[in-house]
Design an enzyme around this catalytic site. Structure first.
Site, short mmCIF file in Angstrom:
data_model
loop_
_atom_site.label_atom_id
_atom_site.label_comp_id
_atom_site.label_asym_id
_atom_site.label_seq_id
_atom_site.Cartn_x
_atom_site.Cartn_y
_atom_site.Cartn_z
N GLU A 1 29.44 -8.38 58.31
CA GLU A 1 29.20 -8.45 59.53
C GLU A 1 28.23 -7.36 60.40
OE1 GLU A 1 33.55 -7.85 60.28
OE2 GLU A 1 33.06 -6.45 59.96
N HIS B 1 33.45 -0.33 57.53
CA HIS B 1 33.35 -1.19 59.09
C HIS B 1 32.30 -0.30 59.97
CE1 HIS B 1 34.27 -2.75 62.33
NE2 HIS B 1 34.79 -4.28 62.44
N LYS C 1 42.04 -3.22 64.11
CA LYS C 1 41.39 -2.26 65.26
C LYS C 1 42.35 -1.26 65.27
CE LYS C 1 37.37 -5.65 65.28
NZ LYS C 1 35.97 -4.86 65.68
N GLU D 1 31.83 -0.29 62.71
CA GLU D 1 32.47 1.08 63.73
C GLU D 1 32.78 2.40 63.11
OE1 GLU D 1 35.80 -1.41 65.12
OE2 GLU D 1 34.07 -2.70 65.70
N SER E 1 32.81 -12.10 65.86
CA SER E 1 33.34 -13.29 66.97
C SER E 1 33.47 -14.15 66.46
CB SER E 1 31.94 -12.61 68.22
OG SER E 1 31.99 -11.78 68.53
N GLY F 1 32.75 -7.82 68.06
CA GLY F 1 33.37 -7.70 70.08
C GLY F 1 32.39 -8.10 70.77
N ASN G 1 41.83 -8.00 61.18
CA ASN G 1 41.47 -6.72 61.50
C ASN G 1 41.58 -6.63 62.84
OD1 ASN G 1 40.47 -4.16 61.84
ND2 ASN G 1 38.24 -4.63 61.77
P1 PGA Z 1 35.12 -9.40 66.04
O1 PGA Z 1 35.22 -8.46 65.94
O2 PGA Z 1 36.17 -10.71 65.43
O3 PGA Z 1 36.21 -8.89 67.27
O4 PGA Z 1 34.29 -9.68 66.63
C1 PGA Z 1 35.59 -8.59 63.54
C2 PGA Z 1 35.72 -7.19 62.89
O5 PGA Z 1 34.66 -6.24 63.71
O6 PGA Z 1 35.86 -7.55 61.81
#
Ligand code: PGA
Length: 250
Positions: A166, A94, A11, A96, A212, A172, A9
């Protein structure tokens, strides 16, 4: 046996030129992967990524879509548009998007039904906030999110989607869920699917972990019986790291 899926992903990262460079350095490293692999890229990168990934076996994905087939929705993209540019999967709901763009369980459900109807593979995201985990609400939250997102689907449709668990506090932040925490909550999500659609459907649905996940912790997470792959943010932006995770899943 559920085939593992590692989905990157990106982003809001990478211009088309940067996308080209990243895909060109990742593809040789991904040769011979024994799991499914996807790259979910920003909308402006879909065209170039589609061209570069064609014939590689790596699926192309988008990061969002609208549930309507067309119309007055400024700034949005439809499932047909994503398919037309070569995408075969799409991340939906997601955290976010829930947090910054007011997506709700209900809109995630509408998008999931629209994506399936169009023939896209939805990667439906669920996960609890830090306060919810600390308050003992994790199971309740992921149960509600899963139920609403999958409401009204048939077993066949459910088998053709992917759920990504998640935990929001792990995204993140470098704070990865322990192997056991991730395995346990994914088990809860699978039991919700069993309750809604029966045991064989629940056993067939792939449920990923995201938050992460990186080259160092992937093997431990992927060895858990409930974890069918990963949704990878930060580590998907580096060809070597992403390839190492794919290798761990292969
Ligand atoms: P990350 O993001 O691996 O940077 O924690 C995962 C995601 O949001 O899909």
């Amino acid at each position: 046996m559920r085939k593992k899926l590692i989905a990157g992903n990106w982003k809001m990262n990478n211009t088309p030129a940067e996308a080209k460079a990243l895909i060109n350095s990742a593809l040789p490293l991904l040769k011979g992967a024994a799991c499914d692999v996807a790259m979910c890229v920003p909308a402006v990168d879909l065209a170039i990524a589609s061209e570069l990934l064609s014939g590689s076996g790596v699926m192309l994905g988008a990061q969002n879509m609208h549930w309507a087939s067309a119309g007055a929705y400024t700034g949005e993209l439809s499932a047909a548009m994503l398919l037309a540019v070569g995408a075969s999967c799409v991340i939906l709901g997601h955290s976010e998007r829930r947090q910054y763009f007011a997506e709700t369980d209900e809109t995630v459900g509408k998008k999931t039904r629209a994506a399936l109807a169009a023939g896209l593979l939805p990667v439906v995201c669920v996960g609890e906030l830090k306060e919810e985990r600390l308050g003992g609400q994790t199971d309740k939250v992921v149960t509600r999110q899963t139920r609403v997102a999958l409401d009204g689907l048939t077993s066949e449709q459910t088998i053709s989607l992917v759920v990504a668990y998640e935990p929001v506090w792990a995204i993140g932040t470098g704070l990865v869920a322990t192997d056991e925490q991730a395995n346990e909550t994914i088990g809860v999500i699978r039991s919700v699917i069993k309750d809604m659609f029966g045991e064989s459907t629940a056993n067939a649905v792939r449920i990923l972990y995201g938050g992460s996940m990186n080259a160092a912790n992937a093997a431990g997470l992927l060895a858990q019986p409930e974890i069918d792959g990963g949704l990878i943010g930060g580590a998907s932006l580096k060809a070597n790291d992403f390839a190492a995770i794919v290798k761990a899943a292969s």
